[in-house]
Design an enzyme around this catalytic site. Structure first.
Site, PDB file in Angstrom:
ATOM      1  N   CYS A 268       9.814  47.363 -15.825  1.00 33.02           N
ATOM      2  CA  CYS A 268       8.564  48.102 -15.614  1.00 33.02           C
ATOM      3  C   CYS A 268       8.698  49.443 -16.327  1.00 33.02           C
ATOM      4  CB  CYS A 268       8.234  48.244 -14.131  1.00 33.02           C
ATOM      5  SG  CYS A 268       9.424  49.194 -13.156  1.00 33.02           S
TER       6      CYS A 268
ATOM      7  N   CYS B 198       9.834  51.280  -8.889  1.00 34.48           N
ATOM      8  CA  CYS B 198       8.873  50.623  -7.982  1.00 34.48           C
ATOM      9  C   CYS B 198       8.825  49.116  -8.202  1.00 34.48           C
ATOM     10  CB  CYS B 198       7.469  51.221  -8.143  1.00 34.48           C
ATOM     11  SG  CYS B 198       7.363  52.971  -7.723  1.00 34.48           S
ATOM     12  N   ARG B 199       8.144  48.682  -9.261  1.00 34.95           N
ATOM     13  CA  ARG B 199       7.879  47.248  -9.434  1.00 34.95           C
ATOM     14  C   ARG B 199       9.115  46.432  -9.783  1.00 34.95           C
ATOM     15  NH1 ARG B 199       3.229  48.306 -13.665  1.00 34.95           N
ATOM     16  NH2 ARG B 199       4.725  49.975 -14.065  1.00 34.95           N
ATOM     17  N   SER B 200       9.846  46.824 -10.837  1.00 37.62           N
ATOM     18  CA  SER B 200      10.951  45.956 -11.272  1.00 37.62           C
ATOM     19  C   SER B 200      12.119  45.908 -10.283  1.00 37.62           C
ATOM     20  CB  SER B 200      11.415  46.282 -12.697  1.00 37.62           C
ATOM     21  OG  SER B 200      11.905  47.584 -12.819  1.00 37.62           O
TER      22      SER B 200
ATOM     23  N   ASN C 201      11.299  51.831 -13.433  1.00 41.04           N
ATOM     24  CA  ASN C 201      12.404  51.125 -12.772  1.00 41.04           C
ATOM     25  C   ASN C 201      12.702  51.700 -11.381  1.00 41.04           C
ATOM     26  OD1 ASN C 201      15.947  50.352 -13.420  1.00 41.04           O
ATOM     27  ND2 ASN C 201      14.380  49.056 -12.551  1.00 41.04           N
TER      28      ASN C 201
ATOM     29  N   ASP D  51       0.392  49.349 -11.271  1.00 35.34           N
ATOM     30  CA  ASP D  51       1.386  50.399 -11.060  1.00 35.34           C
ATOM     31  C   ASP D  51       1.091  51.077  -9.729  1.00 35.34           C
ATOM     32  OD1 ASP D  51       3.004  52.600 -11.078  1.00 35.34           O
ATOM     33  OD2 ASP D  51       2.652  53.060 -13.186  1.00 35.34           O
TER      34      ASP D  51
HETATM   35  P1  4NP Z   1       7.328  51.603 -11.868  1.00 39.92           P
HETATM   36  O1  4NP Z   1       6.375  52.773 -11.343  1.00 39.92           O
HETATM   37  O2  4NP Z   1       7.092  51.492 -13.354  1.00 39.92           O
HETATM   38  O3  4NP Z   1       6.813  50.421 -11.126  1.00 39.92           O
HETATM   39  O4  4NP Z   1       8.735  51.995 -11.504  1.00 39.92           O
HETATM   40  C1  4NP Z   1       6.373  54.050 -11.928  1.00 39.92           C
HETATM   41  C2  4NP Z   1       7.282  54.979 -11.534  1.00 39.92           C
HETATM   42  C3  4NP Z   1       7.256  56.253 -12.070  1.00 39.92           C
HETATM   43  C4  4NP Z   1       6.301  56.582 -13.016  1.00 39.92           C
HETATM   44  C5  4NP Z   1       5.391  55.631 -13.424  1.00 39.92           C
HETATM   45  C6  4NP Z   1       5.427  54.371 -12.868  1.00 39.92           C
HETATM   46  N1  4NP Z   1       6.259  57.875 -13.564  1.00 39.92           N
HETATM   47  O5  4NP Z   1       5.311  58.171 -14.315  1.00 39.92           O
HETATM   48  O6  4NP Z   1       7.154  58.684 -13.295  1.00 39.92           O
END
Ligand code: 4NP
Length: 153
Positions: free
Chosen positions: A8, A13-15, A11, A124
């Site tokens: 993702c 939240c989703r992945s 790294n 997201d």
């Molecule tokens: P992820 O979510 O891609 O599912 O881990 C996010 C975590 C942090 C950010 C964006 C998405 N960020 O912009 O910091």
């Protein structure tokens, strides 16, 4: 041994949720599958998953609290057989680093493994509210089931 990488943006939240879910489903099956996750961005490298992701996964019996964020690197194309991305933006970012047609062929939108899911991208949840994490967990759970079904058939 099959090696699977969940990717993702952050790294956190989703992945990591996808990694924890698939690891739990594999545990005790005797299947020889290694699972890891990475982010295309470097903003959260070295951090544990977002507390909302940890809490949601825990609610469903999946412990992801020990996972640590890292950034996707080119050698992941060499190491992994399947690279599952969460959204179109992740797809673009990962494929941009590919060097061969074989690299590119490894990259798939994770949700497309289950055509009954209404979405092809995992939203997201970072900017949303806590409920978003439950929806995300359930999508990832379904896609993980579809993956295991696919490799069994
Ligand atoms: P992820 O979510 O891609 O599912 O881990 C996010 C975590 C942090 C950010 C964006 C998405 N960020 O912009 O910091």
């Amino acid at each position: 041994m099959m090696r699977v990488l969940m990717v993702c943006l952050g790294n956190i939240c989703r992945s990591p949720m996808a990694e924890g879910i698939l690891l739990k489903k594999i545990a005790g099956t005797g299947l020889s599958i290694e699972v890891d996750s990475a982010g295309t961005g470097n903003y959260h490298v070295g951090e544990h998953p977002d507390p909302r992701a940890i809490a949601t996964a825990r609610r469903f019996g999946v412990d992801i609290s020990m996972l640590v964020a890292r950034q996707f690197v080119y050698s992941d194309f060499i190491k992994f057989d399947r690279i599952f991305v969460m959204d179109q933006s992740n797809y673009t970012n990962v494929v941009q680093l590919a060097r061969t047609a074989d690299d590119r062929k490894k990259v798939e939108l994770f949700l497309t493994l289950d055509p009954t899911l209404r979405l092809t991208e995992v939203p997201d949840p970072w900017f949303g509210h806590a409920d978003g994490f439950i929806d995300v967990f359930q999508m990832l759970d379904q896609a993980s089931d579809a993956f295991l079904k696919q490799i069994h058939s």
